[in-house]
Structures are given as structure tokens and as C-alpha cells.
Design a protein around this motif. Structure first.
Motif, PDB file in Angstrom:
ATOM      1  N   ASP A 223       7.577  -2.242   9.831  1.00  0.00           N
ATOM      2  CA  ASP A 223       6.634  -3.228   9.289  1.00  0.00           C
ATOM      3  C   ASP A 223       6.983  -4.654   9.701  1.00  0.00           C
ATOM      4  OD1 ASP A 223       8.897  -3.540   7.668  1.00  0.00           O
ATOM      5  OD2 ASP A 223       7.723  -3.927   5.855  1.00  0.00           O
ATOM      6  N   THR A 224       8.244  -4.883  10.087  1.00  0.00           N
ATOM      7  CA  THR A 224       8.626  -6.180  10.633  1.00  0.00           C
ATOM      8  C   THR A 224       9.309  -5.968  11.978  1.00  0.00           C
ATOM      9  OG1 THR A 224      10.741  -6.140   9.437  1.00  0.00           O
ATOM     10  CG2 THR A 224       8.893  -7.272   8.375  1.00  0.00           C
ATOM     11  N   LEU A 225       9.146  -6.922  12.868  1.00  0.00           N
ATOM     12  CA  LEU A 225       9.732  -6.830  14.199  1.00  0.00           C
ATOM     13  C   LEU A 225      11.148  -7.397  14.182  1.00  0.00           C
ATOM     14  CD1 LEU A 225       6.557  -7.966  16.179  1.00  0.00           C
ATOM     15  CD2 LEU A 225       7.297  -5.632  15.611  1.00  0.00           C
ATOM     16  N   GLN A 226      11.811  -7.313  15.328  1.00  0.00           N
ATOM     17  CA  GLN A 226      13.201  -7.763  15.394  1.00  0.00           C
ATOM     18  C   GLN A 226      13.355  -9.241  15.043  1.00  0.00           C
ATOM     19  OE1 GLN A 226      15.769  -5.980  15.626  1.00  0.00           O
ATOM     20  NE2 GLN A 226      15.135  -4.050  16.537  1.00  0.00           N
ATOM     21  N   ASP A 227      12.334 -10.048  15.338  1.00  0.00           N
ATOM     22  CA  ASP A 227      12.421 -11.481  15.035  1.00  0.00           C
ATOM     23  C   ASP A 227      12.018 -11.801  13.600  1.00  0.00           C
ATOM     24  OD1 ASP A 227       9.688 -11.138  15.082  1.00  0.00           O
ATOM     25  OD2 ASP A 227       9.316 -12.487  16.770  1.00  0.00           O
ATOM     26  N   GLY A 228      11.715 -10.785  12.818  1.00  0.00           N
ATOM     27  CA  GLY A 228      11.353 -10.993  11.421  1.00  0.00           C
ATOM     28  C   GLY A 228       9.872 -11.170  11.170  1.00  0.00           C
ATOM     29  N   SER A 229       9.060 -11.266  12.225  1.00  0.00           N
ATOM     30  CA  SER A 229       7.618 -11.428  12.043  1.00  0.00           C
ATOM     31  C   SER A 229       6.982 -10.104  11.660  1.00  0.00           C
ATOM     32  CB  SER A 229       6.983 -11.969  13.324  1.00  0.00           C
ATOM     33  OG  SER A 229       7.158 -11.054  14.400  1.00  0.00           O
ATOM     34  N   ARG A 230       5.786 -10.168  11.041  1.00  0.00           N
ATOM     35  CA  ARG A 230       5.092  -8.965  10.606  1.00  0.00           C
ATOM     36  C   ARG A 230       4.500  -8.217  11.799  1.00  0.00           C
ATOM     37  NH1 ARG A 230       5.489  -6.268   6.248  1.00  0.00           N
ATOM     38  NH2 ARG A 230       3.295  -5.672   6.353  1.00  0.00           N
ATOM     39  N   ASN A 231       4.612  -6.915  11.768  1.00  0.00           N
ATOM     40  CA  ASN A 231       3.955  -6.071  12.749  1.00  0.00           C
ATOM     41  C   ASN A 231       2.497  -5.892  12.333  1.00  0.00           C
ATOM     42  OD1 ASN A 231       3.729  -4.465  15.013  1.00  0.00           O
ATOM     43  ND2 ASN A 231       5.185  -2.908  14.344  1.00  0.00           N
ATOM     44  N   GLY A 232       1.709  -5.264  13.204  1.00  0.00           N
ATOM     45  CA  GLY A 232       0.276  -5.113  12.927  1.00  0.00           C
ATOM     46  C   GLY A 232      -0.024  -3.967  11.995  1.00  0.00           C
ATOM     47  N   ILE A 233       0.462  -4.033  10.757  1.00  0.00           N
ATOM     48  CA  ILE A 233       0.250  -2.988   9.745  1.00  0.00           C
ATOM     49  C   ILE A 233      -0.313  -3.643   8.488  1.00  0.00           C
ATOM     50  CG2 ILE A 233       1.307  -1.128   8.424  1.00  0.00           C
ATOM     51  CD1 ILE A 233       3.603  -1.169  10.459  1.00  0.00           C
ATOM     52  N   PHE A 234      -1.416  -3.099   7.967  1.00  0.00           N
ATOM     53  CA  PHE A 234      -2.104  -3.728   6.847  1.00  0.00           C
ATOM     54  C   PHE A 234      -2.410  -2.687   5.763  1.00  0.00           C
ATOM     55  CE2 PHE A 234      -3.048  -5.838  10.822  1.00  0.00           C
ATOM     56  CZ  PHE A 234      -2.781  -7.174  10.534  1.00  0.00           C
ATOM     57  N   VAL A 235      -2.266  -3.106   4.521  1.00  0.00           N
ATOM     58  CA  VAL A 235      -2.568  -2.235   3.380  1.00  0.00           C
ATOM     59  C   VAL A 235      -4.037  -2.416   3.010  1.00  0.00           C
ATOM     60  CG1 VAL A 235      -1.999  -1.634   0.997  1.00  0.00           C
ATOM     61  CG2 VAL A 235      -0.217  -2.502   2.527  1.00  0.00           C
ATOM     62  N   GLU A 236      -4.827  -1.355   3.134  1.00  0.00           N
ATOM     63  CA  GLU A 236      -6.233  -1.446   2.765  1.00  0.00           C
ATOM     64  C   GLU A 236      -6.443  -1.256   1.272  1.00  0.00           C
ATOM     65  OE1 GLU A 236      -8.757   1.024   5.145  1.00  0.00           O
ATOM     66  OE2 GLU A 236      -8.645  -0.373   6.834  1.00  0.00           O
ATOM     67  N   ARG A 237      -5.701  -0.330   0.676  1.00  0.00           N
ATOM     68  CA  ARG A 237      -5.836  -0.118  -0.771  1.00  0.00           C
ATOM     69  C   ARG A 237      -4.765   0.862  -1.246  1.00  0.00           C
ATOM     70  NH1 ARG A 237      -9.843   3.054   1.509  1.00  0.00           N
ATOM     71  NH2 ARG A 237      -9.820   5.278   0.944  1.00  0.00           N
ATOM     72  N   ILE A 238      -4.643   0.936  -2.563  1.00  0.00           N
ATOM     73  CA  ILE A 238      -3.814   1.951  -3.205  1.00  0.00           C
ATOM     74  C   ILE A 238      -4.741   2.979  -3.829  1.00  0.00           C
ATOM     75  CG2 ILE A 238      -2.162   2.423  -5.059  1.00  0.00           C
ATOM     76  CD1 ILE A 238      -1.101  -0.393  -4.721  1.00  0.00           C
ATOM     77  N   GLU A 239      -4.487   4.262  -3.564  1.00  0.00           N
ATOM     78  CA  GLU A 239      -5.307   5.325  -4.129  1.00  0.00           C
ATOM     79  C   GLU A 239      -5.006   5.499  -5.621  1.00  0.00           C
ATOM     80  OE1 GLU A 239      -7.604   6.465  -2.421  1.00  0.00           O
ATOM     81  OE2 GLU A 239      -7.043   6.930  -0.357  1.00  0.00           O
ATOM     82  N   GLU A 240      -6.022   5.871  -6.385  1.00  0.00           N
ATOM     83  CA  GLU A 240      -5.849   6.180  -7.804  1.00  0.00           C
ATOM     84  C   GLU A 240      -5.449   7.642  -7.933  1.00  0.00           C
ATOM     85  OE1 GLU A 240      -5.918   6.099 -11.993  1.00  0.00           O
ATOM     86  OE2 GLU A 240      -5.890   4.468 -10.522  1.00  0.00           O
ATOM     87  N   LYS A 241      -4.273   7.892  -8.526  1.00  0.00           N
ATOM     88  CA  LYS A 241      -3.797   9.265  -8.698  1.00  0.00           C
ATOM     89  C   LYS A 241      -3.280   9.438 -10.115  1.00  0.00           C
ATOM     90  CE  LYS A 241      -2.653  10.923  -4.069  1.00  0.00           C
ATOM     91  NZ  LYS A 241      -1.607  11.566  -3.236  1.00  0.00           N
ATOM     92  N   LEU A 242      -3.835  10.402 -10.828  1.00  0.00           N
ATOM     93  CA  LEU A 242      -3.425  10.675 -12.194  1.00  0.00           C
ATOM     94  C   LEU A 242      -1.950  11.056 -12.238  1.00  0.00           C
ATOM     95  CD1 LEU A 242      -4.360  11.053 -15.165  1.00  0.00           C
ATOM     96  CD2 LEU A 242      -4.792  13.452 -14.598  1.00  0.00           C
ATOM     97  N   GLY A 243      -1.188  10.369 -13.095  1.00  0.00           N
ATOM     98  CA  GLY A 243       0.222  10.666 -13.244  1.00  0.00           C
ATOM     99  C   GLY A 243       1.109  10.020 -12.213  1.00  0.00           C
ATOM    100  N   LEU A 244       0.526   9.303 -11.254  1.00  0.00           N
ATOM    101  CA  LEU A 244       1.322   8.659 -10.201  1.00  0.00           C
ATOM    102  C   LEU A 244       1.033   7.165 -10.106  1.00  0.00           C
ATOM    103  CD1 LEU A 244       1.326  11.233  -7.246  1.00  0.00           C
ATOM    104  CD2 LEU A 244       3.220  10.578  -8.714  1.00  0.00           C
ATOM    105  N   HIS A 245       0.738   6.532 -11.235  1.00  0.00           N
ATOM    106  CA  HIS A 245       0.485   5.095 -11.212  1.00  0.00           C
ATOM    107  C   HIS A 245       1.721   4.317 -10.781  1.00  0.00           C
ATOM    108  CE1 HIS A 245      -2.890   5.925 -14.338  1.00  0.00           C
ATOM    109  NE2 HIS A 245      -3.321   6.085 -13.101  1.00  0.00           N
ATOM    110  N   GLY A 246       2.888   4.905 -10.971  1.00  0.00           N
ATOM    111  CA  GLY A 246       4.121   4.251 -10.562  1.00  0.00           C
ATOM    112  C   GLY A 246       4.495   4.515  -9.121  1.00  0.00           C
ATOM    113  N   SER A 247       3.609   5.142  -8.364  1.00  0.00           N
ATOM    114  CA  SER A 247       3.852   5.436  -6.953  1.00  0.00           C
ATOM    115  C   SER A 247       2.665   4.942  -6.137  1.00  0.00           C
ATOM    116  CB  SER A 247       4.033   6.947  -6.740  1.00  0.00           C
ATOM    117  OG  SER A 247       4.198   7.242  -5.363  1.00  0.00           O
TER     118      SER A 247
END
Length: 272
Positions: A223-247
């Protein structure tokens, strides 16, 4: 299940005596390890579970924020050797037999299973790198085992589900390296704030679609490159899962993300 019960189950397991002898473990030492695991589960993990289920994980400014206490617990598990206890000591593990690692993990999973999913993928990635990419393993495995870094396994996609042969995420050779573009779903702890760096073991297509699984290769995408900059990875959303709100089960989008090929092209699935 008490440590004593777990010890009795291990003692009744075919092959355990030979594994214990090879690791120079008697019942006293084994019981001590199991007792420490149960103590950690009760004192450090169990108090996290109810709060994490209520608070859940959230996306802020494009990054996932985990419940209070998660980051400290993750690093503590690494410091105490629990993340990859069965990994070779030369790579940061304790060299425990797999059966003992599994037994010690049971009380922890019972205390806070959603949290423990982060450890499962991190440990799995360490073993995968150790088996397939020695140079990457030397750099990554000790930091994965210590909890300084973390890892995920990126297989499924929105249009393919678990039909691996339909994966569309594409890897392209760029000079001496590779870039990966596509979307992956159902990625447990696909992003979080518990480690300094996250490495994604990602299946991507280097061959033609009609090649199915034979056209897939395995990549390490940090997720980060050797120089500390962000790689091209993006979070679109978190899925809703019963019993896994902590994951945080994430949908991740890779946009020309710099990647390192693991093993031979077209051999991604066997490597993973």
C-alpha cells in the motif's frame, strides 16, 4: 476450552508426540504456551470484542479506521510472537509446530474472531512468501510476524465472486516491474490503521481471459512504496457483515499500482 483440555487433545492427536519431541517441547512447556495464549485472550482480546462490534470500522479520508484498542492489540500480539508462531525463527517466528499454533489460537479466536481475521491473512502471507519468494520473505516476514507490517489475500472480484477463472484484474509489465489494475472484493482487513504497511497478495491476469486460471499470476502489491508515498490502491467501501462489524471487509480498487511478481507468470494460483 481450558489449556489443560487443549493439552489433552494435543496428546491424543496422532503424530503430536513426534512433533513435540522435534520441537523439544514436553507437556510442561506446551501447557505454559497454551496458558499464556488463554491469558492473553481473556485479558487483551475479550474486552475488545463487544466494543468493536458496537463501534465497527469506518472509512475516513479514504482510509479504514479500526475500533479503539485494535492497533495496540495487534502490535502486542506481534511482540509476544502470536501472529506467526509456527513460522521459521530465521523469518521472525517461534518455530512452533502447526498443531500447537492452532491450539493456542483457539481461545483467541473465541475471544475476538473479527479481530483475529487480520492475523490469519498476515500469517498466511508470511508462509506464502517463505515458500515462494525467498528474497521478499527476508524483507517482509520478520515485519509481518512482529506486527509492524500486515498483509491480505486478494482473490475475489465483484464480477467473478469465487470463480477464480473469471478474474479480470490485469497485471501489465512496466519496464523491469509490473502494475496491477482492477477491483477486488471481500478483502478481510483490506485496509486498516494497525500496521505501518500493508502488503496485498493479489491474483491478477497476465494471460488471455480464455486461459482461465492458467492465465493468473501472483503479485505482492504494497500500500506504500519504498519512498513512503501511497501506491495506487483505494478503498471503495466496507461491506456490511452480520457479526463481523469489528472486521473491515473491503472492496479495493487497484489503479496502476506498482507490484512485484511472485514466482513464474501463469503460476499464481498454485503459488497462492
Amino acid at each position: 476450552m481450558t489449556p489443560e483440555t487443549l493439552l489433552s487433545l494435543l496428546d491424543a492427536t496422532p503424530g503430536w508426540a513426534a512433533q513435540a519431541a522435534a520441537a523439544d517441547l514436553d507437556d510442561t512447556a506446551t501447557l505454559q504456551i497454551l496458558s499464556e495464549a488463554a491469558k492473553f485472550a481473556q485479558t487483551a482480546l475479550a474486552p475488545l470484542a463487544a466494543h468493536a462490534d458496537t463501534a465497527g470500522c469506518r472509512v475516513e479520508d479514504g482510509r479504514v479506521r479500526t475500533p479503539d484498542g485494535y492497533a495496540h492489540a495487534f502490535r502486542q500480539m506481534g511482540a509476544d510472537g502470536w501472529i506467526a508462531a509456527d513460522l521459521d525463527p530465521d523469518l521472525g517466528g517461534m518455530g512452533l509446530p502447526l498443531a500447537l499454533h492452532a491450539a493456542a489460537s483457539l481461545p483467541m479466536e473465541g475471544a475476538a474472531l473479527p479481530f483475529m481475521m487480520a492475523l490469519g491473512s498476515t500469517r498466511a502471507a508470511a508462509h506464502c512468501l517463505a515458500a515462494t519468494a525467498p528474497e521478499l520473505a527476508a524483507e517482509w516476514c520478520p515485519k509481518l510476524a512482529s506486527g509492524q507490517w500486515a498483509a491480505t489475500i486478494c482473490i475475489s472480484e465483484p464480477d467473478a465472486g469465487s470463480d477464480v477463472g473469471r478474474i479480470r484484474t490485469k497485471a501489465t509489465a512496466e519496464g523491469e516491474g509490473w502494475t496491477v489494475s482492477g477491483t477486488k472484493c471481500w478483502i478481510s482487513f483490506g485496509d486498516h490503521d494497525m500496521a505501518e504497511r500493508i502488503g496485498h497478495l493479489c491474483l491478477a491476469r497476465t494471460g488471455a481471459p480464455e486461459e482461465g486460471t492458467r492465465g493468473l499470476s501472483l503479485f505482492l502489491v504494497a500500500d506504500t512504496l519504498q519512498d513512503g508515498s501511497r501506491n495506487g490502491i483505494f478503498v471503495e467501501r466496507i461491506e456490511e457483515k452480520l457479526g463481523l462489524h469489528g472486521s473491515p471487509t473491503c472492496v479495493l480498487r487497484f489503479e496502476s499500482a506498482e507490484a512485484t511478481l511472485i514466482g513464474a507468470p501463469g503460476r499464481g494460483l498454485p503459488a497462492l
